[in-house]
Design an enzyme around this catalytic site. Sequence first.
Site: not given
Length: 269
Positions: A2-3, A91, A110, A150
């Site tokens: 998830p972002e 889970h 997970r 950069r």
Amino acid sequence: MPELPEVETVRRSLLTLVGRRIESVEVWEARLRRPIAADFARRLGGRVIVAIERRGKYLVFGLSDGECLLAHLGMSGALLLQATGAARDPHDHVRLQLSDAVQLTYNDPRRFGLLRVGPLGQLTELDTVGPDPLDERFSVADLAALARGRKKPVKNLLMDQHALGGIGNIYANEILFRARIRPGRQARRLTRRELVGLLDATRRVLRSAIRLGGSSISDYRDGGGRPGYFQLRLAVYDRTGQPCPRCTTAIRRCVHAGRSSFYCPQCQR
């Protein structure tokens, strides 16, 4: 994983918990990315949730005793708001029973998520989280300072959690498409005009994704168990060979820092 849009959507879906007391805590599986501390339940019990904030991809639950519950969803985690007595899923690893017959369950197939309790200043995971790109105080000048010098690709800059908090691979690809910038461009080579467009594209893509509840490409769901729908609007991510929605040129794929990048060779320069 998830972002920013997914974590922000989860945060908003859990705001009804603010003001509720944590009456009891059950830990069925402590083996997450970092094992849940032995005193986790004791430090939460009896506290009232006074705020829920987001820092990058982390959720921070402010507690009435001044401490905080820090949560990270990892790859497949979910914080689910349920009525008391909801059946336990295999889970489900942690459950907080709250006042008014509500429970908050942490589910994670997970087990790569994180749950910690402590004073905000001692939650060291937050020390390296960069500024929030949706914070209006974050300016083009700030972005220019990050890009200055950069040599690495601009996509790497967007995904660097030390530089900007919350953007991952999906949204980095979509942001660069909207900004018409190729993912492999050196960040230091961007002009001021391009940086203005990049910050604008970043905010537009993230806000659009939040409005649609995030992207449910794999396991993601919000606090009510609902999926997101931004994946239906993806312009380039995982669309290799398909036509660009702007010019119909075939979308290409390349790799930067071990992650797949998707772009239009005609629209993005």
